[in-house]
Design an enzyme around this catalytic site. Structure first.
Site, PDB file in Angstrom:
ATOM      1  NE  ARG A  90      -3.682  -2.429   0.283  1.00 53.93           N
ATOM      2  CZ  ARG A  90      -3.366  -3.554  -0.384  1.00 53.93           C
ATOM      3  NH1 ARG A  90      -2.365  -3.587  -1.234  1.00 53.93           N
ATOM      4  NH2 ARG A  90      -4.083  -4.646  -0.223  1.00 53.93           N
ATOM      5  CB  SER A 134      -8.989  -2.319   5.099  1.00 48.93           C
ATOM      6  OG  SER A 134      -9.595  -3.489   4.635  1.00 48.93           O
ATOM      7  CD  GLU A 189      -5.327  -0.131   2.984  1.00 51.18           C
ATOM      8  OE1 GLU A 189      -5.048  -1.126   3.676  1.00 51.18           O
ATOM      9  OE2 GLU A 189      -5.988  -0.191   1.939  1.00 51.18           O
TER      10      GLU A 189
HETATM   11  C1  LIG Z   1     -15.880  -0.689   0.140  1.00 55.93           C
HETATM   12  C2  LIG Z   1     -14.414  -0.480  -0.120  1.00 55.93           C
HETATM   13  C3  LIG Z   1     -13.599  -1.563  -0.398  1.00 55.93           C
HETATM   14  C4  LIG Z   1     -12.227  -1.379  -0.636  1.00 55.93           C
HETATM   15  N1  LIG Z   1     -11.456  -2.469  -0.906  1.00 55.93           N
HETATM   16  C5  LIG Z   1     -10.134  -2.306  -1.145  1.00 55.93           C
HETATM   17  C6  LIG Z   1      -9.305  -3.439  -1.430  1.00 55.93           C
HETATM   18  O1  LIG Z   1      -9.754  -4.569  -1.498  1.00 55.93           O
HETATM   19  N2  LIG Z   1      -7.984  -3.211  -1.641  1.00 55.93           N
HETATM   20  C7  LIG Z   1      -7.437  -1.964  -1.597  1.00 55.93           C
HETATM   21  O2  LIG Z   1      -6.221  -1.819  -1.812  1.00 55.93           O
HETATM   22  N3  LIG Z   1      -8.204  -0.867  -1.330  1.00 55.93           N
HETATM   23  C8  LIG Z   1      -9.527  -1.011  -1.105  1.00 55.93           C
HETATM   24  N4  LIG Z   1     -10.299   0.088  -0.832  1.00 55.93           N
HETATM   25  C9  LIG Z   1      -9.671   1.416  -0.732  1.00 55.93           C
HETATM   26  C10 LIG Z   1      -9.638   2.228  -2.049  1.00 55.93           C
HETATM   27  O3  LIG Z   1     -10.703   1.866  -2.908  1.00 55.93           O
HETATM   28  C11 LIG Z   1      -8.303   2.060  -2.776  1.00 55.93           C
HETATM   29  O4  LIG Z   1      -7.225   2.530  -1.986  1.00 55.93           O
HETATM   30  C12 LIG Z   1      -8.290   2.812  -4.114  1.00 55.93           C
HETATM   31  O5  LIG Z   1      -7.137   2.461  -4.821  1.00 55.93           O
HETATM   32  C13 LIG Z   1      -8.340   4.331  -3.948  1.00 55.93           C
HETATM   33  O6  LIG Z   1      -8.606   4.912  -5.214  1.00 55.93           O
HETATM   34  P1  LIG Z   1      -9.348   6.314  -5.337  1.00 55.93           P
HETATM   35  O7  LIG Z   1      -9.415   6.666  -6.773  1.00 55.93           O
HETATM   36  O8  LIG Z   1     -10.637   6.295  -4.610  1.00 55.93           O
HETATM   37  O9  LIG Z   1      -8.296   7.258  -4.603  1.00 55.93           O
HETATM   38  P2  LIG Z   1      -8.560   8.384  -3.510  1.00 55.93           P
HETATM   39  O10 LIG Z   1      -9.179   7.782  -2.305  1.00 55.93           O
HETATM   40  O11 LIG Z   1      -9.244   9.536  -4.122  1.00 55.93           O
HETATM   41  O12 LIG Z   1      -7.044   8.778  -3.164  1.00 55.93           O
HETATM   42  C14 LIG Z   1      -6.189   7.846  -2.538  1.00 55.93           C
HETATM   43  C15 LIG Z   1      -4.747   8.345  -2.637  1.00 55.93           C
HETATM   44  O13 LIG Z   1      -4.345   8.360  -3.995  1.00 55.93           O
HETATM   45  C16 LIG Z   1      -3.989   9.678  -4.420  1.00 55.93           C
HETATM   46  N5  LIG Z   1      -4.477   9.802  -5.809  1.00 55.93           N
HETATM   47  C17 LIG Z   1      -5.672   9.400  -6.310  1.00 55.93           C
HETATM   48  N6  LIG Z   1      -5.713   9.591  -7.638  1.00 55.93           N
HETATM   49  C18 LIG Z   1      -4.528  10.144  -7.990  1.00 55.93           C
HETATM   50  C19 LIG Z   1      -3.956  10.578  -9.224  1.00 55.93           C
HETATM   51  N7  LIG Z   1      -4.597  10.474 -10.409  1.00 55.93           N
HETATM   52  N8  LIG Z   1      -2.695  11.097  -9.201  1.00 55.93           N
HETATM   53  C20 LIG Z   1      -2.007  11.217  -8.032  1.00 55.93           C
HETATM   54  N9  LIG Z   1      -2.501  10.831  -6.840  1.00 55.93           N
HETATM   55  C21 LIG Z   1      -3.744  10.292  -6.821  1.00 55.93           C
HETATM   56  C22 LIG Z   1      -4.624  10.618  -3.416  1.00 55.93           C
HETATM   57  O14 LIG Z   1      -3.886  11.818  -3.283  1.00 55.93           O
HETATM   58  C23 LIG Z   1      -4.560   9.776  -2.141  1.00 55.93           C
HETATM   59  O15 LIG Z   1      -3.277   9.864  -1.560  1.00 55.93           O
HETATM   60  C24 LIG Z   1     -11.669  -0.077  -0.592  1.00 55.93           C
HETATM   61  C25 LIG Z   1     -12.508   1.023  -0.322  1.00 55.93           C
HETATM   62  C26 LIG Z   1     -13.864   0.830  -0.093  1.00 55.93           C
HETATM   63  C27 LIG Z   1     -14.737   2.022   0.170  1.00 55.93           C
END
Ligand SMILES: Cc1cc2nc3c(=O)[nH]c(=O)nc-3n(C[C@H](O)[C@H](O)[C@H](O)COP(=O)(O)OP(=O)(O)OC[C@H]3O[C@@H](n4cnc5c(N)ncnc54)[C@H](O)[C@@H]3O)c2cc1C
Length: 295
Positions: A169, A219, A289
């Site tokens: 992560r 998580s 996380e």
């Molecule tokens: C129900 C649920 C289940 C989940 N299951 C998992 C799982 O199984 N495994 C897992 O790893 N995660 C899981 N997650 C967490 C999350 O979905 C992941 O971490 C996902 O990769 C985050 O993507 P996001 O686009 O929502 O990023 P955001 O939440 O918007 O941002 C997360 C981070 O990435 C950065 N970021 C986002 N986009 C960019 C970009 N284009 N350029 C630069 N920086 C950027 C942000 O600054 C921040 O630091 C889950 C979340 C939920 C709500």
């Protein structure tokens, strides 16, 4: 004189971040910018630099806890304006704003295997790369070839796998101010039926184990070496434990859910309580996380 941000791109002023996070929590961002293309995004970053305005990049907001007083400066949201996809043999190149669920369906259509376990993660491709997201033994790093990023000066740079320094992560891009624009992935040729069966299996497992009908950020804690955070929290007797409207999920103790009107403060207090209790009972330090941002 510097232009106004509104002259550069689509901007929402004093925008509640609770509308943009899966937790449905978060105070107002001074500005939420929704660039429509790379040129606009570049101009936004250059504007921020010129005016000394801080910025924060987000994807789908599924791994964020935004604090109650919100975010000063500009939140740059990379969403479906950046979601072009091209497929060549076993490689896929896609915009950072595409959702992993959508990209997985495209991979399936092209009979490309390697992202089945990632298909239920609700974030964007960019967010997944920055977080090195993973599930069920899959991690984005395993299929990652390279990505194009825009740095704070508005210049593009390529990040190879080596340069990303992928960890659990973790990547060098977290908190770097660099914006992921597009990502190249290498998958393996597979069979439609096999890929679909795996995706369906992982979806069912998620539905059975995770509180998907309640707002959360997935998580909350990283998996500590040798343990599962959810199991430790459950064994500490905290399943269902509640502060305000923030609750340790009854379904999966690794999740905190928003029962309706949870504040970031409720969640932060609950996180501290969980950390202290688990440490006291098992001597294990839990580390969030979820990215905690704002003020
Ligand atoms: C129900 C649920 C289940 C989940 N299951 C998992 C799982 O199984 N495994 C897992 O790893 N995660 C899981 N997650 C967490 C999350 O979905 C992941 O971490 C996902 O990769 C985050 O993507 P996001 O686009 O929502 O990023 P955001 O939440 O918007 O941002 C997360 C981070 O990435 C950065 N970021 C986002 N986009 C960019 C970009 N284009 N350029 C630069 N920086 C950027 C942000 O600054 C921040 O630091 C889950 C979340 C939920 C709500």
């Amino acid at each position: 004189m510097a232009k106004n941000l509104e002259d550069i791109t689509m901007v929402l002023k004093d925008e509640l971040m609770s509308k943009h996070t899966s937790f449905k929590i978060g105070g107002k961002a001074d500005y939420l910018a929704l660039p429509r293309n790379v040129e606009e995004l570049k101009e936004v970053l250059v504007w921020c630099k010129k005016t000394g305005t801080p910025y924060f990049v987000m994807g789908n907001g599924t791994n964020l806890l935004v604090k109650d007083k919100g975010i000063r400066g500009v939140v740059v949201k990379i969403s479906d304006n950046f979601s072009d996809v091209s497929v060549e043999e076993d490689c896929i190149e896609a915009g950072a704003g595409i959702l992993l669920s959508k990209l997985s369906r495209i991979a399936l259509k092209h009979e490309l295997s390697g992202m089945e376990g990632l298909s239920g993660i609700p974030g964007t491709l960019g967010g997944a790369v920055v977080m090195n997201a993973g599930a069920y033994g899959y991690e984005i790093k395993d299929i990652f070839v390279n990505c194009m990023v825009l740095n704070e000066d508005g210049n593009t740079e390529m990040f190879t796998k080596e340069k990303m320094n992928f960890g659990y992560r973790e990547t060098v891009l977290q908190g770097s101010g660099k914006v992921v624009l597009s990502v190249k992935l290498k998958l393996n040729k597979g069979k439609y039926g096999d890929i679909k069966a795996l995706m369906d299996d992982f979806t069912q497992r998620r539905q059975a184990k995770q509180p998907l009908s309640q707002p959360s950020a997935g998580s909350v804690f990283k998996r500590p070496a040798g343990y599962y955070a959810g199991k430790l929290i459950e064994d500490a007797g905290l399943k269902g434990y509640r502060i305000g409207d923030a609750q340790v999920s009854e379904k999966h103790a690794g999740f905190i859910v928003n029962l309706g009107n949870a504040t970031a403060d409720d969640v932060l207090k609950l996180i501290e309580h969980i950390k202290a209790t688990v440490y006291e009972k098992f001597g294990v330090q839990l580390e969030p996380e979820v990215k905690i941002v704002g003020e």
